[in-house]
Design a protein around this motif. Structure first.
Motif, short mmCIF file in Angstrom:
data_model
loop_
_atom_site.label_atom_id
_atom_site.label_comp_id
_atom_site.label_asym_id
_atom_site.label_seq_id
_atom_site.Cartn_x
_atom_site.Cartn_y
_atom_site.Cartn_z
N GLU A 101 0.77 -1.24 0.30
CA GLU A 101 -0.21 -0.05 0.18
C GLU A 101 0.45 1.04 -0.15
O GLU A 101 0.54 2.42 -0.85
N ASP A 102 1.94 1.75 1.12
CA ASP A 102 2.42 2.16 0.63
C ASP A 102 3.31 3.05 -0.19
O ASP A 102 3.38 3.77 -0.95
N LEU A 103 4.51 1.69 -0.77
CA LEU A 103 4.68 1.82 -2.21
C LEU A 103 3.68 2.33 -3.68
O LEU A 103 4.32 2.84 -4.18
N SER A 104 2.91 1.83 -3.27
CA SER A 104 1.21 2.05 -4.46
C SER A 104 1.73 3.69 -4.85
O SER A 104 1.47 4.24 -4.98
N ARG A 105 0.76 3.68 -3.72
CA ARG A 105 1.18 5.13 -3.20
C ARG A 105 2.06 6.40 -3.26
O ARG A 105 1.93 7.48 -4.02
N LEU A 106 3.32 5.73 -2.93
CA LEU A 106 4.34 6.34 -3.65
C LEU A 106 4.72 5.99 -4.83
O LEU A 106 5.08 7.53 -5.94
N VAL A 107 4.13 5.75 -5.66
CA VAL A 107 4.90 5.59 -6.78
C VAL A 107 3.78 6.79 -7.53
O VAL A 107 3.99 7.06 -8.90
N SER A 108 2.69 6.44 -7.26
CA SER A 108 1.15 7.60 -8.23
C SER A 108 1.11 8.42 -8.63
O SER A 108 0.99 9.46 -9.38
N ILE A 109 2.53 8.90 -7.21
CA ILE A 109 2.90 10.83 -7.39
C ILE A 109 3.75 10.79 -8.06
O ILE A 109 5.38 9.87 -8.13
N ASP A 110 3.69 11.34 -9.38
CA ASP A 110 4.41 12.09 -10.81
C ASP A 110 5.52 12.75 -9.87
O ASP A 110 5.55 13.91 -10.11
N THR A 111 6.51 12.20 -10.00
CA THR A 111 7.61 12.98 -9.01
C THR A 111 9.12 13.05 -10.63
O THR A 111 9.93 12.96 -9.74
N SER A 112 8.67 12.91 -11.42
CA SER A 112 9.44 12.65 -12.77
C SER A 112 10.62 14.22 -13.06
O SER A 112 10.20 15.13 -12.58
N PHE A 113 11.64 14.35 -13.05
CA PHE A 113 12.81 14.96 -13.56
C PHE A 113 13.58 14.58 -14.66
O PHE A 113 14.28 13.34 -15.02
N PRO A 114 12.94 15.16 -15.57
CA PRO A 114 12.80 16.53 -15.56
C PRO A 114 10.87 16.58 -16.31
O PRO A 114 10.18 15.46 -16.02
N PRO A 115 9.87 17.43 -15.21
CA PRO A 115 10.71 18.59 -15.08
C PRO A 115 10.73 18.53 -13.02
O PRO A 115 11.09 19.81 -12.91
N GLY A 116 10.06 18.15 -12.48
CA GLY A 116 10.37 17.97 -11.02
C GLY A 116 9.21 18.64 -10.21
O GLY A 116 9.13 19.30 -9.14
N ASP A 117 8.00 19.03 -10.59
CA ASP A 117 6.63 19.61 -10.38
C ASP A 117 6.12 18.78 -9.32
O ASP A 117 5.42 19.32 -8.83
N GLY A 118 6.61 17.69 -8.52
CA GLY A 118 5.61 17.06 -7.80
C GLY A 118 5.48 16.78 -6.56
O GLY A 118 5.73 15.58 -5.76
#
Length: 435
Positions: free
Chosen positions: A26-43
């Motif tokens: 459950e934790d990892l699912s929630r972490l992966v679901s937030i897009d923190t891609s760099f670039p752009p790094g807007d998450g």
């Protein structure tokens, strides 16, 4: 602890981690679901919000530290959004251990056979962007902290979690800013490493250089006055390939990893991206080349950058191009000699958590890069290293994954390292029957 056996409280916590399977997923699912891609790094804001939600029930308090835009904004490379670094701490008056994680990932990219931003479990494998690098290590730490809290386990160190920005090629990574501001306490444990019996010997630095060639657009059927930026760049591409051949003859003294099979580590230059042109009927007015240069600790940053810049100038000197620009859009400094007094305890914890024999550990470096070089430049020399990456788990590639077995093993290593009752005496691996 001695002879591979656990104290009662430590043994209870050890078993609790394996029983925490559903919460880990459950934790990892929630972490992966937030897009923190760099670039752009807007998450980063959203990710910090989630981490506060997950850590507050475990007794942590929080500080948010944003990197000033004047430091991280290169003006190129597509970065945008607030660079929010989260410091999560739980204090009991003990010596601090700073646990470091970068919260950004590389962009998902093409070629996935599973949704990159939704965790997919297939047997023991956990697929998703960041599962191995390095959101899975955050899930492992959360499992260790839950087990510590549920058992009331006494600790040797106060854990301070540093959840940081822009490791994946940024110009000014968050951990650099924290270190330079004196906000990294105690000794540092970085989870930007692999699941292997490794003693970290250091790593290469990395420079991303964006080259932009300006020509003049025109109709390709009647190109009077036109200058084709792509064609003007061909001598530069040839010069870069010649420099690549030269760079890759330069050997580092860092001990190579086992998968090199004795081949030494050497410098690297990669033409990473090419962009130019729109349609067949138009001469391209602008052409962009992104190159990545991996340089050894023995090489000086100033000399490496000057060599790249000189190669561009010399190759483009005869060109008709109207203008040639170069922009450094990413930089990570190399790491050298990260050993120190806490390494034996961390090595013992890894050996127990993963079931590795103490004699299996070897020291090696890497031509990959880390933002820990900036931490060393700020005066913190000892840096412990652990993580979940393995050569076959598609880190930075489609269908990245880690395994539940590795997440549990890393969680157990963290549990042992932080625990007061852990006796890091080099005892043999713990087996389930001993718990």
């Amino acid at each position: 602890m001695s002879g591979g056996h656990l104290s009662a409280g430590l043994g209870e916590a050890w078993v609790a981690i394996a029983a925490d399977d559903a919460a880990i997923v459950e934790d990892l699912s929630r972490l992966v679901s937030i897009d923190t891609s760099f670039p752009p790094g807007d998450g980063y804001h959203a990710f910090a919000d989630l981490m506060e939600t997950l850590l507050a029930p475990l007794g942590f308090r929080f500080r948010r530290v944003s990197v000033p835009e004047s430091l991280w904004q290169a003006g190129e490379g597509g970065a945008h959004g607030d660079r929010v670094n989260l410091i999560a701490e739980r204090r009991a008056g003990l010596p601090a251990c700073s646990l470091y994680y970068h919260t950004d990932t590389v962009p998902p990219g093409a070629g996935w056979t599973r949704p990159p931003l939704a965790l997919t479990r297939e047997g023991g494998r956990l697929y998703g962007r960041g599962a191995a690098d390095m959101k899975g290590t955050i899930a492992a730490t959360l499992a260790a902290l839950r087990a510590i809290r549920s058992v009331g386990l006494p600790l040797r160190f106060d854990p301070v979690l540093l959840l940081c920005t822009d490791e994946e090629g940024g110009l000014y990574p968050g951990i650099r800013h924290l270190a330079e501001q004196g906000l990294v306490e105690g000794h540092l444990l970085s989870f930007n490493g692999g699941a292997a019996p490794r003693i970290w010997a250091g790593c290469f630095g990395s420079i991303d250089l964006l080259i932009r060639i300006h020509g003049r657009g025109a109709h390709s059927g009647d190109p009077v006055g036109g200058i084709n930026a792509v064609e003007e760049a061909i001598p530069l591409l040839q010069a870069l390939m010649a420099l690549k051949a030269e760079v890759e003859t330069r050997v580092s003294a860092l001990p190579p990893p086992p998968h090199n099979e004795g081949r030494p580590l050497h410098g690297r230059l990669t033409i990473a991206a090419l962009h130019g042109g729109q349609k067949g009927s138009s001469l391209p007015a602008v052409f962009e080349i992104l190159i990545n240069r991996r340089y050894a600790p023995e090489e000086a940053f100033e000399a490496v950058r000057a060599e790249m810049e000189q190669t561009v100038r010399a190759a483009m000197a005869p060109s008709r191009a109207l203008r040639v620009e170069t922009h450094m859009v990413g930089h990570l400094a190399p790491v050298s000699d990260p050993g120190g007094p806490h390494w034996p305890r961390w090595q013992a914890a890894l050996a127990q958590g993963f079931g590795w024999a103490p004699e299996a550990f070897r020291a090696w470096g890497s031509s990959t890069s880390s933002d820990m070089g900036f931490v060393q430049q700020a005066g913190i020399r000892e840096i412990l290293l652990g993580g979940l990456s393995r050569p076959d788990n598609n880190t930075h590639a489609p269908d990245e994954f880690t395994t539940m077995e590795d997440v549990v093993a890393l969680a157990r290593a963290v549990l042992l390292y932080l625990s007061r009752d852990f006796d890091d005496d080099g005892a043999g691996p713990i087996t389930p029957s001993e718990c």
